[in-house]
Scaffold this active site. Sequence first.
Site, PDB file in Angstrom:
ATOM      1  CB  SER A 128     -71.957  36.532   8.935  1.00 40.51           C
ATOM      2  OG  SER A 128     -72.411  35.336   9.521  1.00 40.51           O
ATOM      3  CD  GLU A 130     -75.412  32.754  12.698  1.00 39.67           C
ATOM      4  OE1 GLU A 130     -76.310  33.201  13.432  1.00 39.67           O
ATOM      5  OE2 GLU A 130     -75.276  31.536  12.468  1.00 39.67           O
ATOM      6  CE1 TYR A 152     -70.865  38.125  14.231  1.00 39.07           C
ATOM      7  CE2 TYR A 152     -72.348  36.609  13.128  1.00 39.07           C
ATOM      8  CZ  TYR A 152     -71.152  37.273  13.183  1.00 39.07           C
ATOM      9  OH  TYR A 152     -70.224  37.102  12.181  1.00 39.07           O
TER      10      TYR A 152
HETATM   11  O1  G4F Z   1     -69.341  27.287  15.852  1.00 36.22           O
HETATM   12  P1  G4F Z   1     -70.507  28.130  16.162  1.00 36.22           P
HETATM   13  O2  G4F Z   1     -70.469  28.879  17.445  1.00 36.22           O
HETATM   14  O3  G4F Z   1     -70.709  29.071  14.905  1.00 36.22           O
HETATM   15  P2  G4F Z   1     -71.968  29.914  14.361  1.00 36.22           P
HETATM   16  O4  G4F Z   1     -72.894  30.271  15.438  1.00 36.22           O
HETATM   17  O5  G4F Z   1     -72.521  29.173  13.185  1.00 36.22           O
HETATM   18  O6  G4F Z   1     -71.260  31.254  13.863  1.00 36.22           O
HETATM   19  C1  G4F Z   1     -70.010  31.239  13.180  1.00 36.22           C
HETATM   20  O7  G4F Z   1     -70.206  31.253  11.796  1.00 36.22           O
HETATM   21  C2  G4F Z   1     -70.829  32.438  11.280  1.00 36.22           C
HETATM   22  C3  G4F Z   1     -70.964  32.277   9.769  1.00 36.22           C
HETATM   23  O8  G4F Z   1     -72.202  31.690   9.517  1.00 36.22           O
HETATM   24  C4  G4F Z   1     -70.008  33.650  11.648  1.00 36.22           C
HETATM   25  F1  G4F Z   1     -70.597  34.772  11.158  1.00 36.22           F
HETATM   26  C5  G4F Z   1     -69.881  33.729  13.154  1.00 36.22           C
HETATM   27  O9  G4F Z   1     -69.060  34.836  13.505  1.00 36.22           O
HETATM   28  C6  G4F Z   1     -69.216  32.448  13.640  1.00 36.22           C
HETATM   29  O10 G4F Z   1     -67.918  32.398  13.088  1.00 36.22           O
HETATM   30  O11 G4F Z   1     -71.842  27.227  16.189  1.00 36.22           O
HETATM   31  C7  G4F Z   1     -72.198  26.392  15.117  1.00 36.22           C
HETATM   32  C8  G4F Z   1     -73.369  25.537  15.519  1.00 36.22           C
HETATM   33  C9  G4F Z   1     -74.529  26.326  16.133  1.00 36.22           C
HETATM   34  O12 G4F Z   1     -75.733  25.875  15.589  1.00 36.22           O
HETATM   35  C10 G4F Z   1     -74.478  25.977  17.606  1.00 36.22           C
HETATM   36  O13 G4F Z   1     -75.724  26.012  18.283  1.00 36.22           O
HETATM   37  O14 G4F Z   1     -72.952  24.618  16.521  1.00 36.22           O
HETATM   38  C11 G4F Z   1     -73.935  24.560  17.528  1.00 36.22           C
HETATM   39  N1  G4F Z   1     -73.330  24.107  18.781  1.00 36.22           N
HETATM   40  C12 G4F Z   1     -73.679  22.982  19.448  1.00 36.22           C
HETATM   41  N2  G4F Z   1     -72.971  22.910  20.587  1.00 36.22           N
HETATM   42  C13 G4F Z   1     -72.386  24.754  19.472  1.00 36.22           C
HETATM   43  C14 G4F Z   1     -72.152  23.986  20.624  1.00 36.22           C
HETATM   44  N3  G4F Z   1     -71.705  25.892  19.224  1.00 36.22           N
HETATM   45  C15 G4F Z   1     -70.766  26.270  20.135  1.00 36.22           C
HETATM   46  N4  G4F Z   1     -70.060  27.400  19.880  1.00 36.22           N
HETATM   47  N5  G4F Z   1     -70.521  25.570  21.283  1.00 36.22           N
HETATM   48  C16 G4F Z   1     -71.191  24.420  21.578  1.00 36.22           C
HETATM   49  O15 G4F Z   1     -70.979  23.811  22.617  1.00 36.22           O
END
Ligand code: G4F
Length: 348
Positions: A128, A130, A152
Site C-alpha cells: 500500500s 500507506e 495499518y
Molecule cells: O479513504 P480513506 O479512509 O483511505 P486511506 O486512509 O488513504 O487508505 C486507503 O488507501 C490505502 C492506499 O494508500 C490503502 F492501503 C488502505 O487500505 C485504504 O484503502 O482516507 C483518505 C483520506 C485520509 O487522509 C483521511 O483522513 O481522507 C481523509 N478523510 C477525511 N474525512 C476521511 C474522512 N477518511 C475517511 N475514511 N472518513 C472521513 O470521514
Amino acid sequence: MAKRAFISGITGQDGSYLAEHLLDLNYEVHGLVRRVALEEPQRRLSRITHLLGRITLHPGSLESYASIFHIFSRYEFDEVYHLAAQSFVAESFADGFSTIQININGTHYILAALRELQPRAKFYFAGSSEMFGKPEEVPQRETTPFHPRSPYGISKVAGFHLTVNYREAYGMFCVNGMLFNHEGPRRGHEFVTRKVTSAVARIKLGLANELRLGNLDARRDWGHAADYVRAMHLMLQQPEPNDYVIATGETHSVQEFCELAFAEVGLAASDWVRVDERLLRPAEVNLLLGDASKARRVLGWKPTHTFRDLIVEMVRRDLALYSGGLERAADSVGTGLGPTTPPSALSR
Ligand code: G4F
C-alpha cells in the site's frame, strides 16, 4: 490447461474485480471466505453474488494457519493473490493489535504454507502507499523509503518485507504491488470516496442533510480499482518477481473530491459538508502521489479511468442504488441486499 488462482479477500472490492478479470482470462478462480460470510451471504458476499456459479469458495481464516494449510494441501495453485487484510486506516488506530496481528500473521501464514506445500506458486502481496506515510520524496516510487504513520501502514511494511524475504531466502516468485488509493462503486462506505458519493446521492434524494468529514486537505492519488487489478495480474506474468508502484500520477484533495461529487448532482459541497474533529486521525498521511513509470515500462500498464470518470461513476451508481434501481447488482454493496448463495459455489 486453465490456470488456477487463489484470492484471499475475494469478497472485497479488489477481490471481486480481480475474480472477474481472471474469469475473463479463463482462470479457475478460488477464494478464501470467513465462515461467518457463508452464514450471511446476502450481506457479506454481495460483491461476488454474480460470480457464485463460477468460483469456488473455501471457508477459512487469516487467523488460522491450519485453515490456510488445509486449503493449500487440497488444491495446487498457479497464482495466489493475498488481498485480505484489516484495511481501514482509522480502525487501525482504534485497534492496532488486531490490525497488526491479522495483517502480519495472515501474510506470514500464507507464505509459510505455500513454501511448505507449493513453493512454485506465484504470490502477490497487496502492499500500500500507506507504507510511504510521511513521504520522504514526491512523487513516491519503488525506491522511496518507508515512513508509515499508522498501525495499518506498519503492518503493510512488515508484509512487504516478509514477501521480499521469502523471495530472497527461498527463491519463491513473490511480488509486492505498492498500490495507491483505488476506488469504485464497490468501495466500502467507511472509506472517504464512498462516504462522499453515497452522501451526495442521499442528500440529492432528500435522504440526508449533511456530510461530516475529517481532514479535507489530505491529498491522495486516486485511481479505479478495476484498473489496478489488471496490474496485479500482470505482475505475476513477468519472467522475474519484482515490486511495482501502481498509481495515476495525479493527486487531489478530499475537498476537491467533494466539490466534483456534489457538482455532479448540481449541488455545492460548501452547503453540505461539515468538518467533524472526531474524524481527524492521530497521525495523518497528508500527501500521496505515485510514480508508476516502472509499471508502465515493464508491465505495459496504465490507468484507463480519469479522476472525474471515477467520481461520476460512483455518484451515478449511488444515485441509482439509493433510488432503488440497483438492488441486485454487484455494485449495490453496503445495503445488505442481493440474492442468496447457491450451495454449489462452496467448497466442502
Ligand atoms: O479513504 P480513506 O479512509 O483511505 P486511506 O486512509 O488513504 O487508505 C486507503 O488507501 C490505502 C492506499 O494508500 C490503502 F492501503 C488502505 O487500505 C485504504 O484503502 O482516507 C483518505 C483520506 C485520509 O487522509 C483521511 O483522513 O481522507 C481523509 N478523510 C477525511 N474525512 C476521511 C474522512 N477518511 C475517511 N475514511 N472518513 C472521513 O470521514
